[in-house]
Design an enzyme around this catalytic site. Structure first.
Site, short mmCIF file in Angstrom:
data_model
loop_
_atom_site.label_atom_id
_atom_site.label_comp_id
_atom_site.label_asym_id
_atom_site.label_seq_id
_atom_site.Cartn_x
_atom_site.Cartn_y
_atom_site.Cartn_z
N TYR A 142 33.83 -21.75 24.94
CA TYR A 142 35.06 -20.99 25.02
C TYR A 142 36.07 -21.89 25.73
O TYR A 142 37.32 -22.18 25.34
CB TYR A 142 34.78 -19.64 25.66
CG TYR A 142 36.32 -18.84 25.81
CD1 TYR A 142 36.91 -18.32 24.86
CD2 TYR A 142 36.49 -18.71 27.19
CE1 TYR A 142 37.92 -17.30 25.14
CE2 TYR A 142 37.61 -18.01 27.37
CZ TYR A 142 38.45 -17.33 26.60
OH TYR A 142 39.45 -16.41 26.76
N LYS A 195 39.54 -23.87 24.42
CA LYS A 195 40.60 -23.41 24.91
C LYS A 195 41.31 -24.77 25.56
O LYS A 195 42.53 -25.05 25.38
CB LYS A 195 40.57 -22.35 26.02
CG LYS A 195 40.17 -21.03 25.71
CD LYS A 195 41.58 -20.38 24.98
CE LYS A 195 41.12 -19.15 24.88
NZ LYS A 195 42.05 -18.17 23.75
N SER A 250 42.86 -20.01 29.16
CA SER A 250 41.91 -19.18 30.14
C SER A 250 41.49 -20.18 31.35
O SER A 250 41.53 -21.31 31.17
CB SER A 250 40.80 -18.68 29.35
OG SER A 250 39.62 -18.27 30.52
N1 LIG Z 1 41.72 -10.53 28.53
C1 LIG Z 1 41.43 -11.35 29.49
O1 LIG Z 1 41.12 -11.23 30.52
C2 LIG Z 1 41.80 -12.79 29.08
C3 LIG Z 1 41.59 -13.88 29.89
C4 LIG Z 1 41.99 -15.07 29.45
C5 LIG Z 1 42.35 -15.46 28.34
N2 LIG Z 1 42.58 -14.27 27.49
C6 LIG Z 1 43.07 -14.82 25.93
O2 LIG Z 1 44.13 -13.98 25.73
C7 LIG Z 1 43.96 -13.62 24.13
C8 LIG Z 1 44.18 -12.17 23.95
O3 LIG Z 1 43.15 -11.56 24.59
P1 LIG Z 1 42.68 -9.98 24.54
O4 LIG Z 1 42.11 -9.53 25.96
O5 LIG Z 1 43.96 -9.14 23.82
O6 LIG Z 1 41.54 -9.82 23.43
P2 LIG Z 1 41.11 -8.99 22.22
O7 LIG Z 1 39.75 -9.34 21.73
O8 LIG Z 1 41.59 -7.78 22.63
O9 LIG Z 1 42.40 -9.42 21.15
C9 LIG Z 1 42.13 -10.61 20.38
C10 LIG Z 1 42.58 -10.23 19.01
O10 LIG Z 1 42.39 -11.44 18.17
C11 LIG Z 1 41.99 -10.83 16.67
N3 LIG Z 1 41.39 -11.76 15.98
C12 LIG Z 1 40.06 -12.40 16.02
N4 LIG Z 1 39.89 -13.35 15.15
C13 LIG Z 1 40.99 -13.28 14.30
C14 LIG Z 1 41.30 -13.67 12.94
N5 LIG Z 1 40.51 -14.60 12.42
N6 LIG Z 1 42.51 -13.60 12.46
C15 LIG Z 1 43.32 -12.47 13.17
N7 LIG Z 1 43.07 -12.11 14.11
C16 LIG Z 1 41.93 -12.57 14.83
C17 LIG Z 1 40.74 -9.64 17.05
O11 LIG Z 1 40.75 -8.78 16.05
C18 LIG Z 1 41.51 -9.14 18.26
O12 LIG Z 1 42.38 -8.07 18.00
C19 LIG Z 1 42.68 -14.40 23.66
O13 LIG Z 1 43.03 -15.66 23.23
C20 LIG Z 1 41.91 -14.65 24.94
O14 LIG Z 1 41.17 -15.69 24.73
C21 LIG Z 1 42.21 -13.22 27.68
#
Ligand SMILES: NC(=O)c1ccc[n+]([C@@H]2O[C@H](COP(=O)([O-])OP(=O)(O)OC[C@H]3O[C@@H](n4cnc5c(N)ncnc54)[C@H](O)[C@@H]3O)[C@@H](O)[C@H]2O)c1
Length: 322
Positions: A141, A145, A117
């Site tokens: 966070y 990362k 991120s």
């Molecule tokens: N959406 C954004 O704007 C954004 C920006 C920067 C980085 N990210 C990164 O992208 C990735 C995905 O983001 P997203 O938007 O799909 O988030 P999200 O919260 O929709 O998905 C993350 C998933 O991880 C699962 N999870 C959490 N703990 C877990 C565990 N112990 N075991 C198994 N699964 C587990 C959750 O249940 C969830 O379904 C993340 O790593 C996030 O940090 C997202």
């Protein structure tokens, strides 16, 4: 390709799975998440496992020698990791190291795609982030990362995995409900008014944000999985900043009003939130993506196009619900 997606039931995991299913070279997709995937049972190539990836035995169960790609998306997001330090350390950091270690033991040729991120940046940032700009996170966070990025890089340097980190811009406009990301309002100030609901903008409306549409982020994460190992070898440090565009909340709202042809400003309040302002205000506002674009990653053309694409999908979804 035999693919494992951690966090496979999440927002990006679901969209990435849909994109992978369009490819004929994808033989199997294993989705692991603590929640059930909405795609379970929708395609014979999907194996959906409701398991906790913080548990070592579960990691050993799913990382098998035939896996070719691991998209590691499981995480708790920014505000959640800030309010629950211990959970963030376990899910965002320890789990990543366990996964890397299991890939090393099982099959070091696995392409390991780590979703990082912009939150790895912070402090006194230059007007434009360059590939060599140091990671100085201002949140737990971002720190978690950043440590994982270093691990992915070192495991790759040692030949323990074939790794790459992609730093995602703030995704906008994200469908569905608000989440616990500090940046959740970035989608909320457009999505909620369009659905006739109120939304709060907790930061100064002139704050410059670095965003990407969901479509471009998914295409770019997939590209990170497919890019040749020879091209990856040219990178000194295996972290890339996925391309984005700069926009302020005020510009986004203006675009929404003009393209939708209705003044939706009254749905938006401006109650300042110091913690969200501090976290989101510490993120980059502009990134030089020359390297990423030369490697075949893609960017949105404008917020107007992002808005139009969301409006079409939003209208279609509403139509389905009727
Ligand atoms: N959406 C954004 O704007 C954004 C920006 C920067 C980085 N990210 C990164 O992208 C990735 C995905 O983001 P997203 O938007 O799909 O988030 P999200 O919260 O929709 O998905 C993350 C998933 O991880 C699962 N999870 C959490 N703990 C877990 C565990 N112990 N075991 C198994 N699964 C587990 C959750 O249940 C969830 O379904 C993340 O790593 C996030 O940090 C997202």
């Amino acid at each position: 390709m035999k693919v494992l997606i951690t966090g496979g039931a999440g927002f990006i995991g679901t969209k990435l799975t849909e994109a992978l299913l369009k490819r004929t070279d994808v033989e199997k997709i294993t989705l692991v998440d603590i929640h059930e995937s909405t795609l379970t049972g929708s395609d014979p190539r999907i194996e959906s496992l409701k398991i906790d990836m913080t548990i070592q035995q579960n990691i050993e169960q799913v990382i098998t020698a035939d896996i070719t790609h691991v998209f590691h998306l499981a995480a708790i997001v920014s505000s959640h990791a800030e309010s629950d330090f211990d959970l963030g350390m376990v899910i965002n950091l320890t789990t990543t190291q366990l996964l890397l270690e299991q890939c090393r033991k099982t099959n070091p040729n696995i392409r390991f795609i780590f979703s990082s991120s912009l939150a790895v940046f912070g402090g006194q940032l230059p007007a434009e982030i360059m590939p060599m700009t140091a990671m100085q996170p201002s949140s737990s966070y971002g720190t978690q990362k950043a440590i994982c990025e270093l691990l992915v890089n070192d495991y790759s340097r040692k030949g323990f995995v074939n790794g790459i980190t992609v730093r995602l811009p703030t995704i906008c406009i994200r469908p569905g409900k608000p989440n616990k990301a500090a940046s959740s309002f970035v989608s909320g100030i457009i999505r909620e008014p369009l659905n006739g609901e109120k939304s709060n903008c907790p930061v100064d409306s002139s704050l410059k944000l670095w965003i990407s549409s969901p479509e471009k982020v998914i295409a770019n994460i997939l590209h990170a999985g497919l890019i040749s190992t020879e091209k990856l070898a040219l990178l000194n440090f295996k972290s890339l900043n996925l391309p984005g565009i700069q926009v302020t909340p005020a510009e986004m709202i203006k675009t929404m009003n003009s393209v939708s042809g209705q003044d939706l400003s009254s749905f938006i309040s401006y109650e300042h939130d110091p913690q969200i302002s501090q976290i989101v205000g510490s993120w980059p506002q502009c990134i030089n993506n020359d390297i990423e674009l030369s490697m075949g990653f893609i960017a949105d053309s404008s917020f107007t196009d992002i808005f139009k694409s969301f409006e079409v999908n939003n209208t279609n979804q509403k139509g389905c619900e009727l």
